[in-house]
Design an enzyme around this catalytic site. Structure first.
Site, mmCIF file in Angstrom:
data_model
loop_
_atom_site.group_PDB
_atom_site.id
_atom_site.type_symbol
_atom_site.label_atom_id
_atom_site.label_comp_id
_atom_site.label_asym_id
_atom_site.label_seq_id
_atom_site.Cartn_x
_atom_site.Cartn_y
_atom_site.Cartn_z
ATOM 1 N N ARG A 15 0.809 -1.221 0.000
ATOM 2 C CA ARG A 15 0.000 0.000 0.000
ATOM 3 C C ARG A 15 0.840 1.267 0.000
ATOM 4 O O ARG A 15 0.315 2.361 -0.215
ATOM 5 C CB ARG A 15 -0.947 -0.006 1.201
ATOM 6 C CG ARG A 15 -2.144 -0.914 1.010
ATOM 7 C CD ARG A 15 -3.190 -0.662 2.072
ATOM 8 N NE ARG A 15 -2.828 -1.255 3.337
ATOM 9 C CZ ARG A 15 -3.328 -0.883 4.513
ATOM 10 N NH1 ARG A 15 -4.207 0.099 4.579
ATOM 11 N NH2 ARG A 15 -2.955 -1.480 5.622
ATOM 12 N N GLY A 104 8.727 -3.415 12.847
ATOM 13 C CA GLY A 104 9.520 -2.380 12.207
ATOM 14 C C GLY A 104 8.730 -1.241 11.633
ATOM 15 O O GLY A 104 9.286 -0.182 11.327
ATOM 16 N N ASP A 105 7.414 -1.414 11.479
ATOM 17 C CA ASP A 105 6.582 -0.346 10.920
ATOM 18 C C ASP A 105 5.750 0.359 11.981
ATOM 19 O O ASP A 105 4.819 1.093 11.666
ATOM 20 C CB ASP A 105 5.662 -0.892 9.825
ATOM 21 C CG ASP A 105 4.694 -1.955 10.345
ATOM 22 O OD1 ASP A 105 4.771 -2.314 11.542
ATOM 23 O OD2 ASP A 105 3.857 -2.434 9.547
ATOM 24 N N GLU A 154 -9.304 -12.126 16.798
ATOM 25 C CA GLU A 154 -9.256 -11.279 15.609
ATOM 26 C C GLU A 154 -10.668 -10.736 15.328
ATOM 27 O O GLU A 154 -11.671 -11.417 15.570
ATOM 28 C CB GLU A 154 -8.748 -12.065 14.408
ATOM 29 C CG GLU A 154 -7.320 -12.557 14.545
ATOM 30 C CD GLU A 154 -6.321 -11.437 14.694
ATOM 31 O OE1 GLU A 154 -6.562 -10.327 14.159
ATOM 32 O OE2 GLU A 154 -5.291 -11.652 15.372
#
Length: 449
Positions: A15, A104-105, A154
């Site tokens: 994205r 990491g994001d 979830e």
């Protein structure tokens, strides 16, 4: 308890619409993965493992800039978060301490929050970082009973009651390595996606009699970056935090919303930063210095009482001593300006050493590049460089020496000497009037045609 970090950084981030891996996009002048690593390094980990994807050597290089000894695990197939963490197992063989899983994001998890998770490990084997967003949306829900975490559901699998829960899963988890990795080996793939989810570890751990609990963090810490819009939001959040921190430490920002910081900007108390200033990486501004409007600094050190700008540019290697003046439309690069030196107007000072109290007139240029290599210019203490002087490096102007305005200096100037490097002026009385008359007559004849 010893700690190991596992940083998940294998996602390409489709994205983002980018050829670069998602975690290499920058906030505050540093890649996202650097922010995540720095938060985790506050735990003083014994080991660090970064999980990347195939062909992501640039991510490994970025990780090694923060932690040179980091192990790089490659997730050959992207089969979910549980599968990703399992790739770190070979790097943590024999490790008996806690494993903290970060992303990491997700650049804004605070060190204090991670320290709270480590402290909570004294009471529970598995600790999950949760948060309560204003809009829970499609986040996974944390089902709790008192202080115990029962399970993570979830959103797509949650019933109406579970979707009404406001406590959401960040994905950050801490557990002892001897418990975590055997549980990862027992994960079953999700029916719909075929992926192995780290969230299933909670239920598996409880089935073995282990306790799980939740540490709550602030929503702004959980901001993940998955798109360019997210990246812009992350930059906005980072800048807001950096500006607030600067104000809190005693820095005057006359228009805070117009000042932009890098991840490592350091500004001393009683410094003043005027509007529309940009700090790139590697800048330190000491107490009492002033950065005037529309200046750009990177890789520079500004000492106490110095004044920079307006409209100045300090490039990497600029070292300004106390009470130095760098004025409008001046660029300084790889140069040292000693105490009280002045470069106030329209000048370029590169690959140079400028002595204390030296004064460089408007339009001074150190001609440091010959088309192949860079060369240095030395200007002694108390020297006076006349306006529009070209200093062709390598060259030295001695202490107390002067150059005449408009000079091109190609040879060393001894201490206290005056150097002139320009053609002798020739004056032709009356020639200007005759020349103008001739030009007017010529123009008139052309017009008549």
């Amino acid at each position: 308890m010893a700690t190991a970090l596992v940083i998940l950084a294998a996602g390409m981030g489709t994205r983002m619409r980018s050829d670069r891996p998602k975690v290499l996009h920058e906030v505050g002048g540093a890649p996202l993965i650097a922010h995540a690593l720095r938060a985790g390094l506050a735990l003083a980990p014994e080991r660090v493992v970064v999980v990347t994807g195939p062909g992501m050597e640039d991510v490994a290089a970025a990780a090694h800039e923060e932690w040179p000894e980091a192990g790089i695990a490659v997730q050959a197939e992207r089969l979910g978060t549980g599968h990703a963490v399992a790739q770190a197992a070979p790097f943590l063989q024999g490790f008996e301490g806690d494993v903290v899983v970060l992303y990491g994001d997700t650049p804004f998890v605070r060190p204090a929050t991670l320290e709270a998770m480590s402290a909570a490990r004294a009471e529970a084997e598995v600790v999950v970082l949760g948060f309560e967003p204003a809009d829970p949306a499609r986040y996974g829900r944390l089902v709790t009973e008192g202080e115990d975490l029962l399970r993570i559901v979830e959103w797509k699998d949650a019933d109406a009651g579970e979707r009404a829960i406001g406590l959401c899963n960040s994905g950050v988890l801490a557990a002892p390595a001897p418990l975590l990795f055997p549980l990862l080996d027992r994960l079953e793939p999700a029916a719909a996606s075929g992926e192995y989810y780290l969230t299933d570890v909670v239920a598996l751990a409880r089935a073995e009699g282990a306790r799980a609990t939740v540490v709550r963090g602030a929503e702004e810490e959980m901001l993940g970056v998955n798109s360019r819009a997210d990246l812009a939001a992350a930059e906005t959040a980072f800048q807001a935090r950096a500006r607030a921190a600067a104000l809190e430490t005693g820095v005057t920002l006359t228009a805070p919303e117009t000042v932009f910081f890098a991840h490592d900007t350091v500004i001393g108390r009683d410094a003043t930063v005027e509007p529309h200033v940009v700090f790139g990486p590697g800048v330190t501004v000491e107490t009492g210095a002033t950065i005037r409007a529309f200046s750009h600094l990177e890789g520079a050190h500004v000492s106490r009482g110095a004044v920079v700008g307006p409209y100045a540019r300090l490039r990497p290697g600029a070292e300004l001593g106390e009470e130095v003046r760098v004025g409008n439309f001046v660029e300084v690069k790889s140069a040292t300006l000693d105490e009280g030196a002045k470069v106030n107007h329209l000048s370029y000072v590169g690959d140079a050493a400028v002595g204390a109290g030296a004064n460089l007139g408007a339009g001074t240029v150190t001609c440091n590049y010959d088309g192949v290599a860079k060369h240095r210019t030395e200007i002694g203490a108390g020297a006076f460089i006349g306006s529009d002087t070209m200093l062709v490096a390598p060259v030295r102007v001695g202490a107390g020496a002067m150059t005449g305005s408009g000079s091109v200096i190609t040879e060393d100037v001894p201490d206290a000497a005056l150097a002139l490097g320009r053609a002798r002026q020739v004056t032709k009385p009356g020639l200007a009037a005759r020349l103008m008359q001739m030009l007017r007559e010529r123009a008139g004849k052309t017009k008549d045609r």
